[in-house]
Write a protein that holds these residues in place. Structure first.
Motif, PDB file in Angstrom:
ATOM      1  N   ASP A   1     -13.495 -60.891  -1.683  1.00  0.00           N
ATOM      2  CA  ASP A   1     -13.559 -59.442  -1.548  1.00  0.00           C
ATOM      3  C   ASP A   1     -14.955 -58.949  -1.184  1.00  0.00           C
ATOM      4  OD1 ASP A   1     -10.863 -59.077  -2.127  1.00  0.00           O
ATOM      5  OD2 ASP A   1     -11.231 -59.008  -4.291  1.00  0.00           O
TER       6      ASP A   1
ATOM      7  N   ARG B   1     -15.654 -59.624   2.429  1.00  0.00           N
ATOM      8  CA  ARG B   1     -14.915 -58.720   3.291  1.00  0.00           C
ATOM      9  C   ARG B   1     -15.561 -57.339   3.329  1.00  0.00           C
ATOM     10  NH1 ARG B   1     -10.743 -62.267   1.670  1.00  0.00           N
ATOM     11  NH2 ARG B   1     -10.465 -61.295  -0.369  1.00  0.00           N
TER      12      ARG B   1
ATOM     13  N   GLN C   1     -12.002 -51.595   1.170  1.00  0.00           N
ATOM     14  CA  GLN C   1     -12.627 -52.882   0.882  1.00  0.00           C
ATOM     15  C   GLN C   1     -13.517 -52.837  -0.355  1.00  0.00           C
ATOM     16  OE1 GLN C   1     -14.480 -53.485   4.662  1.00  0.00           O
ATOM     17  NE2 GLN C   1     -12.548 -53.934   5.682  1.00  0.00           N
TER      18      GLN C   1
ATOM     19  N   PRO D   1     -11.574 -53.407  -4.488  1.00  0.00           N
ATOM     20  CA  PRO D   1     -11.498 -54.662  -5.255  1.00  0.00           C
ATOM     21  C   PRO D   1     -12.840 -55.124  -5.806  1.00  0.00           C
ATOM     22  CG  PRO D   1     -10.386 -54.867  -3.118  1.00  0.00           C
ATOM     23  CD  PRO D   1     -11.203 -53.612  -3.077  1.00  0.00           C
TER      24      PRO D   1
END
Length: 205
Positions: A79, A82, A137, A140
């Protein structure tokens, strides 16, 4: 009569090259037509005005940018990666044939004190999409603090793009470091998901 796809491609290529490197106001529509090898009559089959052509070029650029960002996100394994992938995407996009030394959207916004409706719509879409994706994004990674973090990251991304006008060789190293520091501030005890540190690297055993 509808414009042929190949003709439209040449026209958008020329518009993007000239508008976003030399400036929209400084580029007469005749220069775009000459570069594309397209007649005025052909232009008006697809676009009612210069502003409509600007909006179309921005729309295509937005789609290319999102595709570049998607690839950067898909290459990450967690996460945090990303979330920070936006900076990899910015560097990757600049290396593409259509990448400019700074942001075409910021440049376009700066050229218009009151942008025409079709141009404003694309500018607003780009800003909204950027923030929404950063927010999605961030959730998380920092949970309920994602909204504030998304606003901060949006500012960092915009600032990084603007700095390229001062230094075309600048990459996103500094912007990424600032973003990592902010993520640490929003993460309890500096911890991040998946066992990584907030700069995107694995912790030392």
């Amino acid at each position: 009569m509808v414009m042929r796809p190949g003709t439209e491609q040449r026209l958008l290529d020329a518009a993007e090259e000239l508008f976003f490197s030399q400036g929209i106001a400084a580029t007469p529509i005749d220069a775009v037509l000459e570069r594309a090898g397209v007649s005025t009559a052909t232009l008006y089959r697809g676009y009612a005005s210069k502003e409509s052509l600007v909006a179309a070029a921005l729309t295509r650029r937005h789609e290319d940018w999102i595709a570049t960002w998607d690839r950067a996100v898909a290459a990450e394994r967690d996460d945090l990666g990303r979330l920070l992938a936006v900076f990899d995407a910015l560097d990757d996009y600049r290396s593409t044939p259509t990448g400019s030394r700074w942001c075409a959207f910021l440049g376009t916004a700066a050229e218009y004190a009151d942008a025409p409706a079709e141009v404003r719509q694309v500018l607003d879409l780009e800003t909204t999409t950027l923030r929404q994706r950063l927010l999605a994004q961030a959730v998380p990674v920092v949970g309920p603090r994602a909204d504030a973090l998304a606003d901060q990251l949006l500012l960092i991304v915009s600032g990084s793009l603007a700095m390229r006008l001062r230094d075309p060789a600048l990459d996103t190293t500094t912007a990424r470091s600032v973003a990592a520091a902010l993520i640490r501030e929003h993460t309890p005890d500096g911890d991040t998901p998946d066992g990584d540190t907030a700069d995107g690297t694995a912790p030392t055993p």
